[in-house]
Design a protein around this motif. Structure first.
Motif, PDB file in Angstrom:
ATOM      1  N   LYS A  40      94.388 -78.073 -15.076  1.00 15.53           N
ATOM      2  CA  LYS A  40      95.749 -77.794 -14.608  1.00 15.53           C
ATOM      3  C   LYS A  40      96.789 -78.450 -15.509  1.00 15.53           C
ATOM      4  CE  LYS A  40      96.579 -77.481 -10.178  1.00 15.53           C
ATOM      5  NZ  LYS A  40      96.803 -77.854  -8.756  1.00 15.53           N
ATOM      6  N   VAL A  84     102.123 -73.122 -12.549  1.00 16.50           N
ATOM      7  CA  VAL A  84     101.873 -74.551 -12.344  1.00 16.50           C
ATOM      8  C   VAL A  84     103.174 -75.334 -12.414  1.00 16.50           C
ATOM      9  CG1 VAL A  84     100.664 -76.586 -13.226  1.00 16.50           C
ATOM     10  CG2 VAL A  84      99.528 -74.352 -13.263  1.00 16.50           C
ATOM     11  N   THR A  85     103.942 -75.096 -13.472  1.00 20.77           N
ATOM     12  CA  THR A  85     105.197 -75.832 -13.696  1.00 20.77           C
ATOM     13  C   THR A  85     106.328 -74.829 -13.896  1.00 20.77           C
ATOM     14  OG1 THR A  85     104.015 -77.696 -14.676  1.00 20.77           O
ATOM     15  CG2 THR A  85     106.371 -77.498 -15.180  1.00 20.77           C
ATOM     16  N   MET A  92     103.042 -81.438 -11.765  1.00 17.50           N
ATOM     17  CA  MET A  92     103.325 -80.011 -11.645  1.00 17.50           C
ATOM     18  C   MET A  92     104.822 -79.771 -11.851  1.00 17.50           C
ATOM     19  SD  MET A  92     100.668 -79.019  -8.588  1.00 17.50           S
ATOM     20  CE  MET A  92     101.095 -77.278  -8.595  1.00 17.50           C
ATOM     21  N   SER A 115      99.836 -76.585 -17.486  1.00 16.12           N
ATOM     22  CA  SER A 115     101.225 -77.041 -17.457  1.00 16.12           C
ATOM     23  C   SER A 115     101.763 -77.242 -18.864  1.00 16.12           C
ATOM     24  CB  SER A 115     101.328 -78.351 -16.667  1.00 16.12           C
ATOM     25  OG  SER A 115     102.634 -78.878 -16.721  1.00 16.12           O
TER      26      SER A 115
END
Length: 328
Positions: free
Chosen positions: A45, A56-57, A95, A49
């Motif tokens: 993850k 995710v972001t 995140m 990002s």
């Protein structure tokens, strides 16, 4: 000290680049607890990002890092004192909240867990979200009836973070572990972690069109998703379960109700991000005591400067084991 080092991902004309920069503590988001981060870890993850995945972001510039272990430097929460050694995993950390790839984070107290006595800060980041997820998978499988001696337990994506920890933990708990991987050259690595047998990923990809496959597994931890996951479901022994926690092979699969109604099997979903802190605390206590496993063979250490290379590696499917990020 008001300045600190952090990995910062920036966006320019749709292109994303990560580099180590100097930031100011005043620029961190609001929160009750300021933590000096000693260690973090690299997860898939985080790589998403850092590569601009808006699922995710949402906005950039941004500091990834969904895991952090360090020391409280400021706190307005009565339960957390200056000098406490703490762990933060999941929730919004890394995140849309500046994450563990910076020497400081500021977060809500409700995200912060005191370090269990049985684990050091670095040990906790060898585990990180990956170890917490593996523990949640094993716990849920055992709640569904899995016990050592019932037959082989399959772990897919076995060389990755969750997979490799699951292999080592299951073996340490007395299970017969079948480790599935597309990296045939890592067979010795997986057997060193305790795997009894190695399953090639191609074997798990075969038979997607069939409604049922030969019964093989007493249980399974699936870290990849996609059609591989449902082939695992179709290969479970009567009454067995698979804990599902990943999606690197895809978010969808061709499904049938037949394994569920003819073999009484269970597909168990696992989330480690939004679990209540009390549940995370229970799992961390178990990871530090009765489920404690020597994972040094899994770990490699990098600094912030070495992170961009490792991010490219994990995105390219070349990661084996765990990358621990030292922020000292």
């Amino acid at each position: 000290m008001s300045e600190f080092k952090a990995l910062l991902t920036t966006e320019t004309d749709g292109q994303f680049r990560s580099s180590v920069v100097t930031r100011r503590i005043e620029d961190l988001p609001a929160g009750e607890v300021l933590i000096r981060v000693r260690y973090s870890s690299l997860n898939f993850k985080d790589a998403l990002s850092a590569s601009g995945n808006k699922g995710v972001t949402r906005s950039y510039p941004h500091t990834p890092g969904i895991d952090a272990a360090g020391i409280v430097e400021q706190s307005s929460a009565s339960e957390l004192a200056i000098g406490d050694e703490v762990i933060v995993t999941g929730y919004d950390l890394g995140m849309n909240t500046a994450g563990g790839f910076g020497q400081y984070i500021r977060v809500p107290a409700a995200w912060v867990l005191k370090r269990p006595e049985g684990l050091g800060l670095r040990e906790s980041m060898i585990l990180g979200t990956a170890g917490l997820t593996a523990a949640l998978c094993i716990d849920k499988l055992e709640q569904s009836g899995l016990q050592p001696g019932q037959g082989p337990v399959l772990v897919t994506g076995a060389t990755g973070g969750v997979g490799s920890i699951a292999v080592a933990m299951l073996a340490g708990l007395g299970y017969e572990v079948a480790a599935a991987t597309g990296k045939a050259e890592q067979a010795d690595f997986l057997k060193g972690l305790g795997a009894s047998s190695i399953v090639q990923r191609s074997e798990l990809e075969a038979g997607s069109a069939k409604p049922l496959l030969k019964e093989q597994w007493a249980g399974a931890v699936d870290t990849v998703g996609g059609d591989i996951l449902f082939n695992v479901v179709k290969s479970l022994r009567y009454g067995a379960s698979v804990a599902c926690c990943g999606l690197t092979a895809g978010v969808g699969f061709q499904a049938s109700v037949l394994p569920f109604i003819l073999r009484n099997v269970n597909l168990l979903g696992i989330d480690s991000v939004e679990q209540p802190l009390v549940v995370k605390a229970s799992m961390w206590d178990r990871l530090s005591l009765q489920w404690k496993t020597n994972l040094e063979a899994l770990a490699q250490d990098v600094t912030l400067d070495g992170l961009p290379e490792q991010i490219e590696r994990i995105l390219g499917g070349g990661m084996v084991g765990r990358v621990v990020v030292s922020l000292d």
